[in-house]
Design an enzyme around this catalytic site. Sequence first.
Site, PDB file in Angstrom:
ATOM      1  N   ASN A 145     -24.715  -6.109  -7.759  1.00 38.93           N
ATOM      2  CA  ASN A 145     -24.954  -4.982  -6.848  1.00 38.93           C
ATOM      3  C   ASN A 145     -26.191  -4.196  -7.255  1.00 38.93           C
ATOM      4  OD1 ASN A 145     -22.922  -5.552  -5.114  1.00 38.93           O
ATOM      5  ND2 ASN A 145     -21.657  -3.768  -5.578  1.00 38.93           N
ATOM      6  N   ASP A 165       0.860  -1.184   0.000  1.00 43.23           N
ATOM      7  CA  ASP A 165       0.000   0.000   0.000  1.00 43.23           C
ATOM      8  C   ASP A 165       0.893   1.229   0.000  1.00 43.23           C
ATOM      9  OD1 ASP A 165      -3.260   0.276   0.895  1.00 43.23           O
ATOM     10  OD2 ASP A 165      -2.049   2.090   0.944  1.00 43.23           O
ATOM     11  N   LYS A 220     -24.300   0.771   8.163  1.00 44.41           N
ATOM     12  CA  LYS A 220     -24.934  -0.446   8.669  1.00 44.41           C
ATOM     13  C   LYS A 220     -24.141  -0.880   9.903  1.00 44.41           C
ATOM     14  CE  LYS A 220     -22.371  -3.910   6.135  1.00 44.41           C
ATOM     15  NZ  LYS A 220     -22.440  -5.128   5.366  1.00 44.41           N
ATOM     16  N   CYS A 253     -20.361   0.961  -1.834  1.00 43.99           N
ATOM     17  CA  CYS A 253     -20.527   0.275  -3.112  1.00 43.99           C
ATOM     18  C   CYS A 253     -21.858   0.435  -3.824  1.00 43.99           C
ATOM     19  CB  CYS A 253     -20.158  -1.186  -2.929  1.00 43.99           C
ATOM     20  SG  CYS A 253     -18.374  -1.299  -2.666  1.00 43.99           S
ATOM     21  N   LYS A 311     -35.418  -5.999   3.523  1.00 44.32           N
ATOM     22  CA  LYS A 311     -35.623  -5.277   4.781  1.00 44.32           C
ATOM     23  C   LYS A 311     -35.800  -3.792   4.450  1.00 44.32           C
ATOM     24  CE  LYS A 311     -35.261  -5.059   9.380  1.00 44.32           C
ATOM     25  NZ  LYS A 311     -36.609  -4.957   9.871  1.00 44.32           N
ATOM     26  N   ALA A 312     -37.017  -3.305   4.707  1.00 49.88           N
ATOM     27  CA  ALA A 312     -37.283  -1.880   4.444  1.00 49.88           C
ATOM     28  C   ALA A 312     -36.546  -1.034   5.464  1.00 49.88           C
ATOM     29  CB  ALA A 312     -38.777  -1.622   4.525  1.00 49.88           C
ATOM     30  N   GLY A 313     -36.156   0.164   5.077  1.00 49.03           N
ATOM     31  CA  GLY A 313     -35.426   1.016   6.003  1.00 49.03           C
ATOM     32  C   GLY A 313     -35.215   2.401   5.439  1.00 49.03           C
ATOM     33  N   LEU A 346     -17.741  -9.716  -1.038  1.00 48.35           N
ATOM     34  CA  LEU A 346     -17.835  -9.659   0.429  1.00 48.35           C
ATOM     35  C   LEU A 346     -18.615  -8.432   0.884  1.00 48.35           C
ATOM     36  CD1 LEU A 346     -15.797  -7.278   1.636  1.00 48.35           C
ATOM     37  CD2 LEU A 346     -14.069  -8.970   1.145  1.00 48.35           C
ATOM     38  N   GLY A 390     -26.736   2.547   1.917  1.00 42.07           N
ATOM     39  CA  GLY A 390     -25.577   3.437   1.883  1.00 42.07           C
ATOM     40  C   GLY A 390     -24.352   2.584   1.615  1.00 42.07           C
TER      41      GLY A 390
HETATM   42  N1  LIG Z   1     -15.597  -2.199   0.516  1.00 41.54           N
HETATM   43  C1  LIG Z   1     -16.248  -3.277   0.131  1.00 41.54           C
HETATM   44  O1  LIG Z   1     -17.000  -3.872   0.910  1.00 41.54           O
HETATM   45  C2  LIG Z   1     -16.096  -3.820  -1.247  1.00 41.54           C
HETATM   46  C3  LIG Z   1     -15.369  -3.135  -2.221  1.00 41.54           C
HETATM   47  N2  LIG Z   1     -15.275  -3.644  -3.500  1.00 41.54           N
HETATM   48  C4  LIG Z   1     -14.461  -2.940  -4.485  1.00 41.54           C
HETATM   49  O2  LIG Z   1     -13.076  -3.168  -4.168  1.00 41.54           O
HETATM   50  C5  LIG Z   1     -12.290  -2.017  -4.461  1.00 41.54           C
HETATM   51  C6  LIG Z   1     -11.535  -1.566  -3.227  1.00 41.54           C
HETATM   52  O3  LIG Z   1     -12.467  -1.118  -2.270  1.00 41.54           O
HETATM   53  P1  LIG Z   1     -12.056  -0.826  -0.751  1.00 41.54           P
HETATM   54  O4  LIG Z   1     -11.248  -1.965  -0.244  1.00 41.54           O
HETATM   55  O5  LIG Z   1     -13.280  -0.417  -0.055  1.00 41.54           O
HETATM   56  O6  LIG Z   1     -11.062   0.426  -0.985  1.00 41.54           O
HETATM   57  P2  LIG Z   1     -10.329   1.377   0.059  1.00 41.54           P
HETATM   58  O7  LIG Z   1     -10.464   2.748  -0.473  1.00 41.54           O
HETATM   59  O8  LIG Z   1     -10.761   1.046   1.439  1.00 41.54           O
HETATM   60  O9  LIG Z   1      -8.784   0.933  -0.054  1.00 41.54           O
HETATM   61  C7  LIG Z   1      -7.969   1.126  -1.177  1.00 41.54           C
HETATM   62  C8  LIG Z   1      -6.489   1.093  -0.750  1.00 41.54           C
HETATM   63  O10 LIG Z   1      -5.662   1.136  -1.920  1.00 41.54           O
HETATM   64  C9  LIG Z   1      -4.496   1.914  -1.617  1.00 41.54           C
HETATM   65  N3  LIG Z   1      -3.848   2.346  -2.889  1.00 41.54           N
HETATM   66  C10 LIG Z   1      -4.282   3.262  -3.789  1.00 41.54           C
HETATM   67  N4  LIG Z   1      -3.412   3.325  -4.834  1.00 41.54           N
HETATM   68  C11 LIG Z   1      -2.420   2.429  -4.591  1.00 41.54           C
HETATM   69  C12 LIG Z   1      -1.246   2.017  -5.297  1.00 41.54           C
HETATM   70  N5  LIG Z   1      -0.899   2.555  -6.487  1.00 41.54           N
HETATM   71  N6  LIG Z   1      -0.460   1.073  -4.753  1.00 41.54           N
HETATM   72  C13 LIG Z   1      -0.764   0.525  -3.541  1.00 41.54           C
HETATM   73  N7  LIG Z   1      -1.871   0.860  -2.852  1.00 41.54           N
HETATM   74  C14 LIG Z   1      -2.684   1.804  -3.352  1.00 41.54           C
HETATM   75  C15 LIG Z   1      -5.018   3.037  -0.755  1.00 41.54           C
HETATM   76  O11 LIG Z   1      -4.003   3.650  -0.001  1.00 41.54           O
HETATM   77  C16 LIG Z   1      -6.043   2.270   0.119  1.00 41.54           C
HETATM   78  O12 LIG Z   1      -5.444   1.778   1.302  1.00 41.54           O
HETATM   79  C17 LIG Z   1     -13.277  -0.992  -5.031  1.00 41.54           C
HETATM   80  O13 LIG Z   1     -13.284  -1.106  -6.433  1.00 41.54           O
HETATM   81  C18 LIG Z   1     -14.604  -1.432  -4.481  1.00 41.54           C
HETATM   82  O14 LIG Z   1     -15.687  -1.057  -5.310  1.00 41.54           O
HETATM   83  C19 LIG Z   1     -15.852  -4.821  -3.859  1.00 41.54           C
HETATM   84  C20 LIG Z   1     -16.575  -5.546  -2.939  1.00 41.54           C
HETATM   85  C21 LIG Z   1     -16.735  -5.121  -1.562  1.00 41.54           C
HETATM   86  O1  LIG Z   2     -19.626  -4.367  -3.736  1.00 36.15           O
HETATM   87  C1  LIG Z   2     -19.590  -4.224  -2.535  1.00 36.15           C
HETATM   88  O2  LIG Z   2     -18.881  -3.420  -1.947  1.00 36.15           O
HETATM   89  C2  LIG Z   2     -20.478  -5.015  -1.636  1.00 36.15           C
HETATM   90  O3  LIG Z   2     -21.713  -4.272  -1.498  1.00 36.15           O
HETATM   91  C3  LIG Z   2     -22.650  -4.861  -0.608  1.00 36.15           C
HETATM   92  O4  LIG Z   2     -22.114  -5.016   0.691  1.00 36.15           O
HETATM   93  P1  LIG Z   2     -22.075  -3.825   1.782  1.00 36.15           P
HETATM   94  O5  LIG Z   2     -22.203  -2.504   1.087  1.00 36.15           O
HETATM   95  O6  LIG Z   2     -20.894  -4.070   2.639  1.00 36.15           O
HETATM   96  O7  LIG Z   2     -23.335  -4.018   2.717  1.00 36.15           O
HETATM   97  P2  LIG Z   2     -24.788  -4.678   2.624  1.00 36.15           P
HETATM   98  O8  LIG Z   2     -24.940  -5.571   3.778  1.00 36.15           O
HETATM   99  O9  LIG Z   2     -25.082  -5.205   1.301  1.00 36.15           O
HETATM  100  O10 LIG Z   2     -25.691  -3.391   2.894  1.00 36.15           O
HETATM  101  C4  LIG Z   2     -25.685  -2.268   2.018  1.00 36.15           C
HETATM  102  C5  LIG Z   2     -26.732  -1.267   2.447  1.00 36.15           C
HETATM  103  O11 LIG Z   2     -28.041  -1.775   2.168  1.00 36.15           O
HETATM  104  C6  LIG Z   2     -28.858  -1.664   3.320  1.00 36.15           C
HETATM  105  N1  LIG Z   2     -29.826  -2.794   3.304  1.00 36.15           N
HETATM  106  C7  LIG Z   2     -29.394  -4.068   3.102  1.00 36.15           C
HETATM  107  C8  LIG Z   2     -30.296  -5.109   3.053  1.00 36.15           C
HETATM  108  C9  LIG Z   2     -31.665  -4.861   3.197  1.00 36.15           C
HETATM  109  O12 LIG Z   2     -32.532  -5.770   3.156  1.00 36.15           O
HETATM  110  N2  LIG Z   2     -32.074  -3.579   3.408  1.00 36.15           N
HETATM  111  C10 LIG Z   2     -31.185  -2.530   3.457  1.00 36.15           C
HETATM  112  O13 LIG Z   2     -31.606  -1.358   3.627  1.00 36.15           O
HETATM  113  C11 LIG Z   2     -27.901  -1.717   4.508  1.00 36.15           C
HETATM  114  O14 LIG Z   2     -28.462  -1.114   5.644  1.00 36.15           O
HETATM  115  C12 LIG Z   2     -26.726  -0.931   3.946  1.00 36.15           C
HETATM  116  O15 LIG Z   2     -26.921   0.465   4.105  1.00 36.15           O
HETATM  117  C13 LIG Z   2     -22.993  -6.266  -1.142  1.00 36.15           C
HETATM  118  O16 LIG Z   2     -23.904  -6.912  -0.251  1.00 36.15           O
HETATM  119  C14 LIG Z   2     -21.739  -7.122  -1.301  1.00 36.15           C
HETATM  120  O17 LIG Z   2     -22.061  -8.375  -1.884  1.00 36.15           O
HETATM  121  C15 LIG Z   2     -20.754  -6.380  -2.204  1.00 36.15           C
HETATM  122  O18 LIG Z   2     -19.536  -7.093  -2.322  1.00 36.15           O
END
Ligand SMILES: NC(=O)C1=CN([C@@H]2O[C@H](COP(=O)(O)OP(=O)(O)OC[C@H]3O[C@@H](n4cnc5c(N)ncnc54)[C@H](O)[C@@H]3O)[C@@H](O)[C@H]2O)C=CC1
Ligand SMILES: O=C(O)[C@H]1O[C@H](OP(=O)(O)OP(=O)(O)OC[C@H]2O[C@@H](n3ccc(=O)[nH]c3=O)[C@H](O)[C@@H]2O)[C@H](O)[C@@H](O)[C@@H]1O
Length: 437
Positions: A208, A30, A320, A260, A251-253, A153, A257
């Site tokens: 998504n 990183d 969440k 993603c 789940k309504a709410g 995830l 947010g």
């Molecule tokens: N957060 C989530 O739950 C999920 C995210 N994704 C996707 O995964 C990707 C990453 O998301 P997050 O982990 O949330 O990102 P994040 O913003 O939390 O972390 C990204 C990291 O990459 C580092 N970075 C940036 N440029 C770099 C470089 N050139 N070399 C080394 N490190 C570098 C940053 O310093 C930071 O620590 C996004 O495309 C997101 O849409 C997919 C599924 C779940």
């Molecule tokens: O691409 C991503 O980053 C991820 O986005 C979501 O995961 P995440 O954003 O961590 O959280 P969720 O549990 O999906 O909830 C997202 C939002 O929807 C809301 N939600 C979820 C479920 C539901 O029934 N109702 C509802 O309002 C939650 O409160 C929250 O604000 C997807 O569930 C993951 O599969 C995906 O990898």
Amino acid sequence: MQIAVVGTGYVGLVTGVCLSEIGHDVTCVDIDEQKVERMRQGLSPIYEPGLDELMKANIDRGRLHFTTNHKEAFAGAKAIYIAVGTPQREDGQADLRFVEQVAIDIASNIENDVVVVTKSTVPVGTNERVQSIVREHLKEDYKVHSVSNPEFLREGSAVKDTFEGDRIVIGSNNEEAAALLEEINRPFGIEIFKTDIRSAEMIKYASNAFLATKISFINEIANLCEKLEADVEDVAAGMGLDDRIGSKFLKAGIGYGGSCFPKDTSALVQIASYVQHDFNLLKSVIQVNGEQQRMLVTKAKQRFGSLEGKRVAMLGLAFKPNTDDMREAASITLAHELVKEGATVVAYDPIAADNAKKLLPSETLYVESPDEAIAGADFAMIVTEWDQVKALTFHDYIEKMNEPIIFDGRNCYSLEQAAQHPVEYYSVGRKNITSRN
Ligand SMILES: NC(=O)C1=CN([C@@H]2O[C@H](COP(=O)(O)OP(=O)(O)OC[C@H]3O[C@@H](n4cnc5c(N)ncnc54)[C@H](O)[C@@H]3O)[C@@H](O)[C@H]2O)C=CC1
Ligand SMILES: O=C(O)[C@H]1O[C@H](OP(=O)(O)OP(=O)(O)OC[C@H]2O[C@@H](n3ccc(=O)[nH]c3=O)[C@H](O)[C@@H]2O)[C@H](O)[C@@H](O)[C@@H]1O
């Protein structure tokens, strides 16, 4: 196998740690030096249940390393995972700056053939672009193939989701590269779905967008239930019994947010527009969500007329429970609207408060417990269904609040319970309990 993971956010760090747990030798790189320093000591920079323990165990086993040096990370790696952010640009598009920079970092630093695995969520065609950028910038003639391996995830259950996911998607136009990814992932014991690169990229956005659609759909049904005196919790339960619909994500709410759904739905609308496709359905999903996020303030204004001078307990700030992530959390919109209306916001969140301070209005007051938040409040807003928030009883609200008026954006309490107490209780898609004596 020797693997490098670039980017140690929610996805990169969890991926790196879990790959080391199944036996691979993983180096995470990183650009954030402070973060790397913390991780070297076995301290996770993000809150994710179970992650710290696995991190420490694998550092001790010598299978998990952290560095800020790309060359060091890539030395000997057969696969390099890209897990950097793809945030939303102002026009809604995915910002690919970080991904493209990593492609250049790879080209400048590798000293052997590699498979480049994109975990970041990227628009259709990006893996091909990554492969071209790497090949363009290579100084020697190494073989480089791109594989799309989107991540599914959820924050707050990221480790569990990695070990118990429903599928691992591998998108590749090269058999050898796909086989390498299969070999890496086999120990997870999760079904592997193989396809071409573009379809894999699309699977991520479509998944998504579909989940976001389910949420906006049930929220619209909730809004109708309120007007038609039906109960959305029962409606969702009755719908969910149909296997074709399923009970999850109904789940309504107060809307979705997080880092993603908001950005990926906007990105997919943009992706569609490049091929002259007007994705009307998804545009409505986004619009419904925007309105839903403001819904609690709308209800409070209907109840009070003016919110000027009101003290509001904001219960929960994160998008969440079980995460400290504040990205696109409804609390941001709600707190700004409340302050604009002249209210004082007293906010509680067990772990997201520090992150919230950068995003909520500067006038917001922060407290350490739900009890402190509701003490003397004119009304309460339940924004995040943390266990600590749900542990509040109606007795607590009655005893501590100026007036026991609760706007519950997460339907944390049963109407039967509410009706047994002298409270005003407004929830989502259910009848209002207003029979205060
Ligand atoms: N957060 C989530 O739950 C999920 C995210 N994704 C996707 O995964 C990707 C990453 O998301 P997050 O982990 O949330 O990102 P994040 O913003 O939390 O972390 C990204 C990291 O990459 C580092 N970075 C940036 N440029 C770099 C470089 N050139 N070399 C080394 N490190 C570098 C940053 O310093 C930071 O620590 C996004 O495309 C997101 O849409 C997919 C599924 C779940
Ligand atoms: O691409 C991503 O980053 C991820 O986005 C979501 O995961 P995440 O954003 O961590 O959280 P969720 O549990 O999906 O909830 C997202 C939002 O929807 C809301 N939600 C979820 C479920 C539901 O029934 N109702 C509802 O309002 C939650 O409160 C929250 O604000 C997807 O569930 C993951 O599969 C995906 O990898």
